[in-house]
Design an enzyme around this catalytic site. Sequence first.
Site, PDB file in Angstrom:
ATOM      1  N   SER A  50       0.831  -1.212   0.000  1.00 42.35           N
ATOM      2  CA  SER A  50       0.000   0.000   0.000  1.00 42.35           C
ATOM      3  C   SER A  50       0.865   1.261   0.000  1.00 42.35           C
ATOM      4  O   SER A  50       0.595   2.201  -0.744  1.00 42.35           O
ATOM      5  CB  SER A  50      -0.978   0.002   1.171  1.00 42.35           C
ATOM      6  OG  SER A  50      -0.296  -0.059   2.399  1.00 42.35           O
ATOM      7  N   TYR A  80      -4.089  -3.813  15.095  1.00 39.52           N
ATOM      8  CA  TYR A  80      -3.065  -2.771  14.950  1.00 39.52           C
ATOM      9  C   TYR A  80      -3.462  -1.543  15.763  1.00 39.52           C
ATOM     10  O   TYR A  80      -2.665  -1.008  16.539  1.00 39.52           O
ATOM     11  CB  TYR A  80      -2.913  -2.411  13.468  1.00 39.52           C
ATOM     12  CG  TYR A  80      -1.793  -1.438  13.187  1.00 39.52           C
ATOM     13  CD1 TYR A  80      -0.502  -1.889  12.935  1.00 39.52           C
ATOM     14  CD2 TYR A  80      -2.024  -0.068  13.187  1.00 39.52           C
ATOM     15  CE1 TYR A  80       0.531  -1.004  12.683  1.00 39.52           C
ATOM     16  CE2 TYR A  80      -0.992   0.832  12.935  1.00 39.52           C
ATOM     17  CZ  TYR A  80       0.268   0.354  12.677  1.00 39.52           C
ATOM     18  OH  TYR A  80       1.290   1.244  12.436  1.00 39.52           O
ATOM     19  N   ASP A 116       6.610   2.947   6.613  1.00 43.11           N
ATOM     20  CA  ASP A 116       6.507   2.333   5.277  1.00 43.11           C
ATOM     21  C   ASP A 116       6.689   3.365   4.167  1.00 43.11           C
ATOM     22  O   ASP A 116       7.387   3.126   3.178  1.00 43.11           O
ATOM     23  CB  ASP A 116       5.131   1.665   5.097  1.00 43.11           C
ATOM     24  CG  ASP A 116       4.820   0.681   6.200  1.00 43.11           C
ATOM     25  OD1 ASP A 116       5.754   0.242   6.882  1.00 43.11           O
ATOM     26  OD2 ASP A 116       3.629   0.360   6.378  1.00 43.11           O
TER      27      ASP A 116
HETATM   28  C1  GLA Z   1       2.714  -1.415   9.465  1.00 42.80           C
HETATM   29  C2  GLA Z   1       2.481   0.091   9.564  1.00 42.80           C
HETATM   30  C3  GLA Z   1       3.784   0.821   9.914  1.00 42.80           C
HETATM   31  C4  GLA Z   1       4.460   0.203  11.127  1.00 42.80           C
HETATM   32  C5  GLA Z   1       4.548  -1.309  10.983  1.00 42.80           C
HETATM   33  C6  GLA Z   1       5.054  -1.990  12.215  1.00 42.80           C
HETATM   34  O1  GLA Z   1       3.543  -1.704   8.381  1.00 42.80           O
HETATM   35  O2  GLA Z   1       1.966   0.599   8.348  1.00 42.80           O
HETATM   36  O3  GLA Z   1       3.516   2.190  10.113  1.00 42.80           O
HETATM   37  O4  GLA Z   1       3.775   0.547  12.300  1.00 42.80           O
HETATM   38  O5  GLA Z   1       3.295  -1.893  10.662  1.00 42.80           O
HETATM   39  O6  GLA Z   1       6.377  -1.680  12.473  1.00 42.80           O
END
Ligand code: GLA
Length: 380
Positions: free
Chosen positions: A128, A221, A172
């Site tokens: 994404s 999450y 990310d």
């Molecule tokens: C996902 C989220 C990131 C980060 C990771 C865990 O990829 O999009 O922002 O929090 O999890 O490190």
Amino acid sequence: MTLAARLRAGFAEAFGAAPAIESRAPGRVNLIGEHTDYNDGFAMPMAIGAETRVAFTPQAGAPLRVAALDFGEQDAFVPAEVVPSAAGGWRNYVRGVVDELNRAGVAVPGGTLAIAGSVARGTGLSSSASLEVALAHALLAGAGLQWRELDIALLAQRAECGFPGVRCGNLDQIASAATKAGHALLIDCRSLELRPIPLPADIAVMIVQSGVERGLVDGEYNTRRIECERAAAAMGVAALRDADEARLAAVQATLDATTWHRARHVIGENRRTLAAAEALAADDLITTGRLMRESHMSQAQDFGITVPHTDRLAALLNHAIGEEGGARQTGGGFGGAVVAVLRADRVEAVRAMVLADYRTPGGALPSIEVETPAAGAGLV
Ligand code: GLA
């Protein structure tokens, strides 16, 4: 066919012409520093070979027609009037980027746009973010603008929090937008200071897919985020970045066990990430490996985001690798990929051991990639 060729062919088929603009943005693998970004902490990702590509021919005043080649689906809307799509899915990632560009005062042109990608979805490798960042590059170029990498990354992050509604941190998107070829990137997620860490030539980064797809875990999450915020508040700090083990011990009696475990993971993970950056830069794979093993254990025991298959795979890889290097589950968690850092001359032996001993939940052989750090996003 390469991804670039597939994109051009798909664009031509959908819109009967060649695109004026092309952009790309890589997926990322996080070497260490998990669930630290939204705690204002540290993470160390690198870009991988898999990426998302966007082809675009802008046309001011026209609607934006979007072809998602990997899904065989299309969307169309007027950029200035964009709203979330009831159909959800990929459309809201696209629309979310347009919405954030509108909010930033960019006159987003319409036109024809096609998207194709090679980042596996639901595996913790940031398909994404790579979509959002590639899209932002193409649309900004279409508007005649050039933004700094970090500004593109932060816009892409806001886009993911917006229409798709995932309260992600900035790891990310920064990784996809701002990494350098041949380097991992140590990110200070608070100050946004970025430190490229050159990867020594005889080190290999291996990504093994557990075959457990991250399901509908956005709720998990967001729960982790709330638990971390609660722990920070209990310690009287702005974010867990500002806490240490002593401070956590001082409030232990007032915290429920879960909150204490979550905080212990983040505090330890920040320390491990800084230490791993030093170790990797010094070509010290013994220390790097130990920190990666500790990171996996902490994700399993304190943060509660591993699953039996990634636990097994990490244990298997760590056994196969031995002292010089290590493995850990990477990304948001609840399945996905395990990343390993090891000496390049050990790759074939380790690969053979994994293929001999690990099967996905469906009984298949796992997919294994050996990565060299790719360049961050840009126009092609
Ligand atoms: C996902 C989220 C990131 C980060 C990771 C865990 O990829 O999009 O922002 O929090 O999890 O490190």
